[in-house]
Scaffold this active site. Structure first.
Site, PDB file in Angstrom:
ATOM      1  N   ASP A 132       0.829  -1.220   0.000  1.00  0.00           N
ATOM      2  CA  ASP A 132       0.000   0.000   0.000  1.00  0.00           C
ATOM      3  C   ASP A 132       0.857   1.263   0.000  1.00  0.00           C
ATOM      4  O   ASP A 132       1.964   1.272   0.538  1.00  0.00           O
ATOM      5  CB  ASP A 132      -0.918  -0.020   1.231  1.00  0.00           C
ATOM      6  CG  ASP A 132      -2.033   1.007   1.116  1.00  0.00           C
ATOM      7  OD1 ASP A 132      -2.353   1.429  -0.008  1.00  0.00           O
ATOM      8  OD2 ASP A 132      -2.577   1.392   2.169  1.00  0.00           O
TER       9      ASP A 132
ATOM     10  N   HIS B 283       2.092   2.827  -9.109  1.00  0.00           N
ATOM     11  CA  HIS B 283       1.883   1.370  -9.203  1.00  0.00           C
ATOM     12  C   HIS B 283       3.066   0.703  -9.911  1.00  0.00           C
ATOM     13  O   HIS B 283       3.480  -0.392  -9.558  1.00  0.00           O
ATOM     14  CB  HIS B 283       0.580   1.065  -9.941  1.00  0.00           C
ATOM     15  CG  HIS B 283      -0.634   1.564  -9.203  1.00  0.00           C
ATOM     16  ND1 HIS B 283      -0.813   1.346  -7.860  1.00  0.00           N
ATOM     17  CD2 HIS B 283      -1.721   2.278  -9.617  1.00  0.00           C
ATOM     18  CE1 HIS B 283      -1.964   1.895  -7.472  1.00  0.00           C
ATOM     19  NE2 HIS B 283      -2.527   2.477  -8.519  1.00  0.00           N
TER      20      HIS B 283
ATOM     21  N   LEU C 142      10.982 -20.352  -4.016  1.00  0.00           N
ATOM     22  CA  LEU C 142      10.039 -19.432  -3.366  1.00  0.00           C
ATOM     23  C   LEU C 142       8.716 -19.460  -4.129  1.00  0.00           C
ATOM     24  O   LEU C 142       8.712 -19.463  -5.354  1.00  0.00           O
ATOM     25  CB  LEU C 142      10.626 -18.004  -3.414  1.00  0.00           C
ATOM     26  CG  LEU C 142       9.708 -16.845  -2.994  1.00  0.00           C
ATOM     27  CD1 LEU C 142       9.406 -16.892  -1.493  1.00  0.00           C
ATOM     28  CD2 LEU C 142      10.339 -15.484  -3.340  1.00  0.00           C
TER      29      LEU C 142
HETATM   30  C1  IPE Z   1      -5.249  -2.614   0.235  1.00  0.00           C
HETATM   31  O1  IPE Z   1      -5.009  -1.272   0.006  1.00  0.00           O
HETATM   32  C2  IPE Z   1      -5.271  -3.353  -1.083  1.00  0.00           C
HETATM   33  C3  IPE Z   1      -3.992  -3.474  -1.768  1.00  0.00           C
HETATM   34  C4  IPE Z   1      -2.837  -3.040  -1.333  1.00  0.00           C
HETATM   35  C5  IPE Z   1      -4.050  -4.162  -3.014  1.00  0.00           C
HETATM   36  P1  IPE Z   1      -6.179  -0.218  -0.173  1.00  0.00           P
HETATM   37  O2  IPE Z   1      -5.511   1.082  -0.434  1.00  0.00           O
HETATM   38  O3  IPE Z   1      -7.156  -0.683  -1.183  1.00  0.00           O
HETATM   39  O4  IPE Z   1      -6.882  -0.243   1.260  1.00  0.00           O
HETATM   40  P2  IPE Z   1      -7.715   0.865   2.022  1.00  0.00           P
HETATM   41  O5  IPE Z   1      -8.739   1.382   1.062  1.00  0.00           O
HETATM   42  O6  IPE Z   1      -6.754   1.941   2.432  1.00  0.00           O
HETATM   43  O7  IPE Z   1      -8.284   0.158   3.206  1.00  0.00           O
HETATM   44  C1  IPE Z   2      -1.796   0.122  -3.263  1.00  0.00           C
HETATM   45  O1  IPE Z   2      -1.507   1.472  -3.350  1.00  0.00           O
HETATM   46  C2  IPE Z   2      -1.986  -0.508  -4.601  1.00  0.00           C
HETATM   47  C3  IPE Z   2      -3.348  -0.966  -4.861  1.00  0.00           C
HETATM   48  C4  IPE Z   2      -4.358  -0.875  -4.056  1.00  0.00           C
HETATM   49  C5  IPE Z   2      -3.584  -1.571  -6.145  1.00  0.00           C
HETATM   50  P1  IPE Z   2      -2.664   2.549  -3.352  1.00  0.00           P
HETATM   51  O2  IPE Z   2      -3.063   2.830  -4.753  1.00  0.00           O
HETATM   52  O3  IPE Z   2      -3.769   2.159  -2.450  1.00  0.00           O
HETATM   53  O4  IPE Z   2      -1.890   3.793  -2.753  1.00  0.00           O
HETATM   54  P2  IPE Z   2      -2.479   4.885  -1.775  1.00  0.00           P
HETATM   55  O5  IPE Z   2      -3.007   4.155  -0.568  1.00  0.00           O
HETATM   56  O6  IPE Z   2      -3.562   5.599  -2.525  1.00  0.00           O
HETATM   57  O7  IPE Z   2      -1.317   5.762  -1.460  1.00  0.00           O
HETATM   58 MG    MG Z   3      -4.111   2.451  -0.463  1.00  0.00          MG
END
Ligand code: IPE
Ligand code: IPE
Ligand code: MG
Length: 243
Positions: free
Chosen positions: A22, A39, A133
Site C-alpha cells: 500500500d 503502481h 520461493l
Molecule cells: C489494500 O489497500 C489493497 C492493496 C494493497 C491491493 P487499499 O488502499 O485498497 O486499502 P484501504 O482502502 O486503504 O483500506
Molecule cells: C496500493 O496502493 C496498490 C493498490 C491498491 C492496487 P494505493 O493505490 O492504495 O496507494 P495509496 O493508498 O492511494 O497511497
Molecule cells: Mg491504499
C-alpha cells in the site's frame, strides 16, 4: 530446507510472509506523478522484495495486489493496473526463473479480464516446477469473498450428500480456501501508515504477527525488511497457550 531456529525451537524466519503493498498513490502524488507511476514503482519494488525473501530463506510470499474493493477506483486506474499485471507476469518471468520462483494467484480469477487470466495461466504453467520461493499474487482477492467461496463449496458437498453438517470443522474449512496447501502467514507487513487489514487473509491471519510502518510501499527497502524480520524473530508466539 530446515527453518533457522533459536534454542527454544522457535522459527526465527517466517516460513510465509504476507505484504499489503500500500501507498503507491501517495508515493506518486508526492512526486507530482500520475497514480499509475506509483503502481509501476510498486511493481518494481515487488521484484526487490522477492529477492530479499529468497535470500532470507522465506518459502511463501503473498502480496496483496488488487482487492475485491479496488474495482471502486476510477476505470482508468483499474485498467492501468490490469495492464501492469500482464506486463509484470510476462516481463518478470526470466528473472523469476533465475530466482527459482513459482508464481500462483489467489483470488476470484474468474472475475478478471480475459487477457489477465490468460497471462496468469501462462505464468503459473511456466513456473510450476520451481521450488525456491512461491510468489502468491492476491488478485481480485477479498478475505470475505474467500470465506464465502469456501462455504459455497462445502454446502454443495452437503447438498449432494458427500459431506454431513457434522463434518464441518475448522480443518475442513481450511481445505476449501483458495490455496489449501499454503500455510498461514507467520508475518503480515503493512507499510504506508495504515493500521488495518483491508480484507486481506481474514481466515489465515488468526495468529499472524503484524508489522506496520509509515514508509510507502515503493520506498520499502532492505532496511525495512530487516527491521520487520528482526521484530518477528523477537516475538513470543503463544497461540493461546502458556510458555
Ligand atoms: C489494500 O489497500 C489493497 C492493496 C494493497 C491491493 P487499499 O488502499 O485498497 O486499502 P484501504 O482502502 O486503504 O483500506
Ligand atoms: C496500493 O496502493 C496498490 C493498490 C491498491 C492496487 P494505493 O493505490 O492504495 O496507494 P495509496 O493508498 O492511494 O497511497
Ligand atoms: Mg491504499
Amino acid at each position: 530446507m530446515p527453518r533457522p531456529s533459536d534454542s527454544s525451537g522457535k522459527a526465527s524466519v517466517p516460513l510465509h510472509l504476507a505484504v499489503i503493498m500500500d501507498g503507491n498513490g501517495r508515493w506518486a502524488k508526492r512526486r507530482l506523478l500520475p497514480r499509475k507511476a506509483g503502481h509501476r514503482a510498486g511493481a518494481r519494488n515487488l521484484r526487490r522484495l522477492c529477492q530479499m525473501c529468497g535470500d532470507a530463506g522465506i518459502k511463501y510470499l503473498t502480496v496483496y495486489a488488487f482487492s475485491t474493493e479496488n474495482w471502486k477506483r476510477p476505470p482508468d486506474e483499474v485498467s492501468a493496473l490490469m495492464a501492469l499485471f500482464i506486463e509484470f507476469l510476462q516481463s518478470y518471468d526470466a528473472e523469476m526463473e533465475k530466482e527459482g520462483i513459482r508464481l500462483r494467484i489467489m483470488g476470484d480469477v474468474a472475475g478478471l479480464p480475459d487477457d489477465v487470466r490468460q497471462a496468469i495461466r501462462e505464468a503459473e504453467d511456466r513456473s510450476k516446477d520451481r521450488t525456491r520461493l512461491q510468489l502468491i499474487l492476491a488478485l481480485n482477492y477479498g478475505g470475505r469473498a474467500e470465506i464465502v467461496h469456501a462455504v459455497k463449496s462445502i454446502s454443495e458437498k452437503v447438498s449432494s450428500g458427500e459431506l454431513a453438517a457434522e463434518d464441518i470443522t475448522e480443518d475442513l474449512l481450511k481445505t476449501h480456501v483458495y490455496l489449501p496447501d499454503v500455510p498461514d502467514p507467520d508475518l503480515i507487513i503493512r507499510p504506508s501508515g495504515e493500521y488495518r487489514l483491508s480484507n486481506f487473509l481474514l481466515w489465515q491471519s488468526a495468529y499472524s504477527e503484524l508489522w506496520f510502518s509509515n514508509v510507502l510501499w515503493p520506498d520499502f527497502k532492505q532496511r525495512d525488511f530487516d527491521q520487520a524480520l528482526s521484530s518477528f524473530a523477537a516475538r513470543d508466539r503463544r497461540f493461546g497457550g502458556v510458555k
